[in-house]
Design an enzyme around this catalytic site. Structure first.
Site, short mmCIF file in Angstrom:
data_model
loop_
_atom_site.label_atom_id
_atom_site.label_comp_id
_atom_site.label_asym_id
_atom_site.label_seq_id
_atom_site.Cartn_x
_atom_site.Cartn_y
_atom_site.Cartn_z
N TYR A 66 33.16 45.37 -71.79
CA TYR A 66 32.90 44.41 -70.71
C TYR A 66 33.74 43.16 -70.96
O TYR A 66 33.35 42.28 -71.70
CB TYR A 66 31.42 44.05 -70.63
CG TYR A 66 30.50 45.19 -70.28
CD1 TYR A 66 30.99 46.40 -69.80
CD2 TYR A 66 29.12 45.06 -70.44
CE1 TYR A 66 30.12 47.45 -69.49
CE2 TYR A 66 28.26 46.09 -70.12
CZ TYR A 66 28.76 47.28 -69.65
OH TYR A 66 27.90 48.32 -69.35
N PHE A 213 23.64 50.39 -62.87
CA PHE A 213 23.69 50.13 -61.43
C PHE A 213 22.31 50.31 -60.79
O PHE A 213 22.17 50.99 -59.78
CB PHE A 213 24.71 51.03 -60.73
CG PHE A 213 26.13 50.54 -60.83
CD1 PHE A 213 26.49 49.46 -61.61
CD2 PHE A 213 27.14 51.17 -60.11
CE1 PHE A 213 27.79 49.01 -61.70
CE2 PHE A 213 28.47 50.74 -60.20
CZ PHE A 213 28.77 49.66 -60.99
N PRO A 214 21.26 49.71 -61.37
CA PRO A 214 19.91 49.89 -60.82
C PRO A 214 19.77 49.33 -59.41
O PRO A 214 18.88 49.75 -58.67
CB PRO A 214 19.02 49.13 -61.81
CG PRO A 214 19.93 48.12 -62.44
CD PRO A 214 21.26 48.80 -62.54
N LEU A 215 20.67 48.40 -59.03
CA LEU A 215 20.64 47.84 -57.68
C LEU A 215 21.86 48.29 -56.88
O LEU A 215 22.14 47.75 -55.82
CB LEU A 215 20.58 46.31 -57.74
CG LEU A 215 19.38 45.72 -58.50
CD1 LEU A 215 19.46 44.21 -58.53
CD2 LEU A 215 18.08 46.19 -57.87
#
Length: 289
Positions: A66, A213-215
């Protein structure tokens, strides 16, 4: 009004010492565009981490890729001096190389994995990894070589728990031949749960499941999106409904919504106070039917 705290999301326990509030925080948004380069406001990035701690988050998910490395630096700065630092757990990931924005290339050569771990320990300012994921299985090397190297590092005391990211049930079973696998991190959310079998297998094996990517990077949280009507019923935001669905889906799920906004962070953590009815959970579970 209920207190906004991740503690309300429940507890997941890895072992006698390793337990976390289920609603965590992912650092992927604390970088430049394409998950590349520094975040535009480093002080803000550090402030978001500090605020997450204030809101009861004690499970942080990161990766050296990241930025690369920038998110780890902000995380380390944000956690420095935290009163409950000994109770904060980091899940980290190795096994990806970066050649530019939005470019991700798996590399699982054992010596390289070992190097990544050592650099991550220095960057994060820690002497061991609480939980370390193989970010991707590299087809150029056997699962035995890649997971076997993590097992060696675990035996050396540098890793407490080993995880795998973006894998099938068959790949998990193969990896279990060479090490105890304690966590899985796959793409999963209320609009995309093609990996239901992985969630269920992980639960049967006492493994945590960390959905990335829970949202769906904001696609599920639009005001006129698929969750809007149920969100209105609960006087909640669509993001809160998406996270509440994950928390109800299975007790081994640890959502890690990421954001660079303190307002969005508070909104996400407030999802811990929402208890979906069985009917609404079922409705949400069939959004893509």
């Amino acid at each position: 009004m209920a207190e906004i705290t991740a503690a309300n999301s429940g507890i997941y326990q890895f072992d006698d010492q390793f337990k976390v509030n289920r609603l965590g925080y992912g650092t992927m948004q604390l970088t430049g565009a394409g998950t590349w380069g520094p975040y535009s406001d480093p002080k803000q990035a550090v402030s978001v981490v500090q605020k997450a701690v204030d809101l009861g988050v004690n499970f942080f998910d990161t990766a050296d890729s990241y930025g690369p490395w920038f998110a780890d630096r902000y995380l380390a700065q944000g956690l420095k001096g935290a009163a409950n630092r000994d109770e904060i757990f980091i899940s980290d990931k190795i096994g990806q190389t970066r050649q530019g924005p939005n470019i991700w290339t798996p590399h699982g050569e054992p010596n390289y994995l070992r190097q990544q771990l050592e650099v991550s320990l220095m960057t994060l300012g820690i002497d061991h990894e609480d939980l370390l994921f193989l970010h991707r299985i590299d087809s150029h090397f056997s699962v035995e070589q890649q997971v076997g190297e993590l097992k060696k590092l675990q035996d050396e005391g540098k890793i407490k728990h080993i995880g795998l990211s973006q894998v099938t049930v068959a790949q998990i079973k193969e990896a279990q031949k060479y090490a105890q696998i304690d966590a899985i991190e796959n793409l999963y959310n209320v609009g995309n749960h093609q990996d239901d079998d992985v969630v269920d297998y992980a639960q049967s094996q006492n493994m945590a499941f960390v959905p990335w990517f829970p949202l769906d990077t904001g696609n599920l949280t639009k005001a006129n999106g698929p969750l809007a009507s149920i969100a209105s019923k609960y006087e909640a935001s669509p993001a809160q409904i998406a996270l509440a669905w994950l928390l109800k889906r299975s007790s081994n799920i640890l959502p890690i919504p990421g954001t660079s906004s303190i307002a969005h962070l508070q909104d996400n953590i407030a999802a811990a106070n929402i208890s979906l009815s069985d009917d609404d959970f079922d409705t949400l579970s069939h959004l893509t039917d």
